[in-house]
Design a protein around this motif. Structure first.
Motif, PDB file in Angstrom:
ATOM      1  N   MET A  21       0.853  -1.187   0.000  1.00 50.03           N
ATOM      2  CA  MET A  21       0.000   0.000   0.000  1.00 50.03           C
ATOM      3  C   MET A  21       0.895   1.245   0.000  1.00 50.03           C
ATOM      4  N   SER A  22       0.480   2.233  -0.729  1.00 50.01           N
ATOM      5  CA  SER A  22       1.257   3.465  -0.840  1.00 50.01           C
ATOM      6  C   SER A  22       1.259   4.263   0.465  1.00 50.01           C
ATOM      7  N   GLU A  23       2.374   4.891   0.732  1.00 52.04           N
ATOM      8  CA  GLU A  23       2.492   5.761   1.906  1.00 52.04           C
ATOM      9  C   GLU A  23       1.474   6.906   1.850  1.00 52.04           C
ATOM     10  N   PHE A  24       1.120   7.311   0.635  1.00 54.16           N
ATOM     11  CA  PHE A  24       0.154   8.404   0.446  1.00 54.16           C
ATOM     12  C   PHE A  24      -1.136   8.134   1.220  1.00 54.16           C
ATOM     13  N   TYR A  25      -1.615   6.894   1.182  1.00 51.95           N
ATOM     14  CA  TYR A  25      -2.896   6.561   1.809  1.00 51.95           C
ATOM     15  C   TYR A  25      -2.847   6.590   3.331  1.00 51.95           C
ATOM     16  N   GLY A  26      -1.672   6.639   3.913  1.00 51.24           N
ATOM     17  CA  GLY A  26      -1.546   6.747   5.361  1.00 51.24           C
ATOM     18  C   GLY A  26      -1.477   8.182   5.858  1.00 51.24           C
ATOM     19  N   LEU A  27      -1.441   9.129   4.924  1.00 46.63           N
ATOM     20  CA  LEU A  27      -1.353  10.549   5.286  1.00 46.63           C
ATOM     21  C   LEU A  27      -2.732  11.174   5.404  1.00 46.63           C
ATOM     22  N   SER A  28      -2.790  12.357   6.006  1.00 38.70           N
ATOM     23  CA  SER A  28      -4.054  13.071   6.152  1.00 38.70           C
ATOM     24  C   SER A  28      -3.780  14.571   6.271  1.00 38.70           C
ATOM     25  N   ALA A  29      -4.833  15.349   6.168  1.00 40.14           N
ATOM     26  CA  ALA A  29      -4.753  16.807   6.333  1.00 40.14           C
ATOM     27  C   ALA A  29      -6.144  17.311   6.724  1.00 40.14           C
ATOM     28  N   ARG A  30      -6.200  18.571   7.094  1.00 41.89           N
ATOM     29  CA  ARG A  30      -7.480  19.201   7.446  1.00 41.89           C
ATOM     30  C   ARG A  30      -7.906  20.138   6.322  1.00 41.89           C
ATOM     31  N   THR A  31      -9.196  20.075   6.014  1.00 37.52           N
ATOM     32  CA  THR A  31      -9.736  20.983   5.001  1.00 37.52           C
ATOM     33  C   THR A  31      -9.715  22.404   5.527  1.00 37.52           C
ATOM     34  N   LEU A  32      -9.986  23.334   4.664  1.00 36.01           N
ATOM     35  CA  LEU A  32     -10.043  24.750   5.029  1.00 36.01           C
ATOM     36  C   LEU A  32     -11.045  24.976   6.167  1.00 36.01           C
ATOM     37  N   GLU A  33     -12.061  24.119   6.236  1.00 34.01           N
ATOM     38  CA  GLU A  33     -13.078  24.212   7.291  1.00 34.01           C
ATOM     39  C   GLU A  33     -12.667  23.475   8.561  1.00 34.01           C
ATOM     40  N   GLY A  34     -11.475  22.847   8.549  1.00 36.76           N
ATOM     41  CA  GLY A  34     -10.970  22.156   9.728  1.00 36.76           C
ATOM     42  C   GLY A  34     -11.347  20.689   9.819  1.00 36.76           C
ATOM     43  N   LYS A  35     -11.967  20.139   8.786  1.00 38.19           N
ATOM     44  CA  LYS A  35     -12.377  18.733   8.786  1.00 38.19           C
ATOM     45  C   LYS A  35     -11.185  17.842   8.432  1.00 38.19           C
ATOM     46  N   PRO A  36     -10.888  16.840   9.274  1.00 40.43           N
ATOM     47  CA  PRO A  36      -9.784  15.937   8.947  1.00 40.43           C
ATOM     48  C   PRO A  36     -10.155  15.028   7.776  1.00 40.43           C
ATOM     49  N   VAL A  37      -9.204  14.832   6.874  1.00 34.84           N
ATOM     50  CA  VAL A  37      -9.409  13.970   5.712  1.00 34.84           C
ATOM     51  C   VAL A  37      -8.236  13.007   5.616  1.00 34.84           C
ATOM     52  N   SER A  38      -8.556  11.718   5.598  1.00 37.47           N
ATOM     53  CA  SER A  38      -7.543  10.692   5.360  1.00 37.47           C
ATOM     54  C   SER A  38      -7.401  10.521   3.857  1.00 37.47           C
ATOM     55  N   HIS A  40       4.517  19.939   5.810  1.00 33.07           N
ATOM     56  CA  HIS A  40       3.487  18.920   5.977  1.00 33.07           C
ATOM     57  C   HIS A  40       4.050  17.582   5.484  1.00 33.07           C
ATOM     58  N   PRO A  41       3.733  16.481   6.166  1.00 29.79           N
ATOM     59  CA  PRO A  41       4.243  15.171   5.751  1.00 29.79           C
ATOM     60  C   PRO A  41       3.958  14.821   4.284  1.00 29.79           C
ATOM     61  N   LEU A  42       2.852  15.291   3.740  1.00 30.78           N
ATOM     62  CA  LEU A  42       2.566  15.039   2.325  1.00 30.78           C
ATOM     63  C   LEU A  42       3.666  15.605   1.437  1.00 30.78           C
ATOM     64  N   PHE A  43       4.076  16.825   1.716  1.00 26.48           N
ATOM     65  CA  PHE A  43       5.097  17.464   0.886  1.00 26.48           C
ATOM     66  C   PHE A  43       6.491  16.912   1.179  1.00 26.48           C
ATOM     67  N   GLN A  44       6.727  16.468   2.403  1.00 21.11           N
ATOM     68  CA  GLN A  44       7.990  15.778   2.693  1.00 21.11           C
ATOM     69  C   GLN A  44       8.087  14.530   1.826  1.00 21.11           C
TER      70      GLN A  44
END
Length: 160
Positions: free
Chosen positions: A1-18, A104-108
């Motif tokens: 499984m790709s490392e991408f799918y283990g990352l997450s961030a918050r939307t502009l509204e503050g909602k966490p998204v995996s 952010h870990p995504l950009f790392q």
């Protein structure tokens, strides 16, 4: 499984998204800014979203203030630029850093997988990263690359 799918961030509204929500999709990640010469690229990104969204393309925008302080505002100002001025309907996330120890870990991960001409650093706003349906990075695009100039790569990724 790709490392991408283990990352997450918050939307502009503050909602966490995996990012596991995007499994099987082609993802275009863009670091953005509201007061940049490339800001009109939001229109081209929205066009790509409308043209290819039904085929599995997802565009994820990450506002960043690390380049010329071109994203100084908060969530409300960013939303005003994205949604009102440019009609953006794809996901926009909270402001992040894309370089340095606070990146952010995504950009790392993206810059480690797809270093650019200048190495692992992102040099300016609107650097774009294309991720395939398998969650693997496919291609990095420079800020000056217009969204319509990426269509052939997006089409290939959607087929693959």
């Amino acid at each position: 499984m790709s490392e991408f799918y283990g990352l997450s961030a918050r939307t502009l509204e503050g909602k966490p998204v995996s990012f596991s929500e995007y499994a099987g999709k082609v993802v275009l990640v863009v670091n953005t800014a509201s007061h940049c010469g490339f800001t009109p690229q939001y229109q081209g990104l929205q066009t790509l979203h409308e043209r290819y969204g039904d085929q599995g393309l997802v565009i994820l925008a990450f506002p960043c203030n690390q380049f010329g302080h071109q994203e100084p505002g908060g969530a409300a100002e960013i939303a005003q630029t994205c949604q009102v001025k440019y009609g953006v309907t794809f996901p926009v996330f909270e402001k992040v850093e894309v370089n340095g120890p606070g990146a952010h870990p995504l950009f790392q991960w993206l810059t480690a997988c797809l270093p650019g001409f200048w190495g692992r650093k992102i040099r300016w706003n609107f650097t774009k990263f294309l991720i395939g349906r398998d969650g693997q990075p496919v291609k990095r695009f420079a800020p000056g690359k217009a969204p319509q100039g990426m269509e052939s790569f997006i089409q290939r990724a959607l087929k693959g």
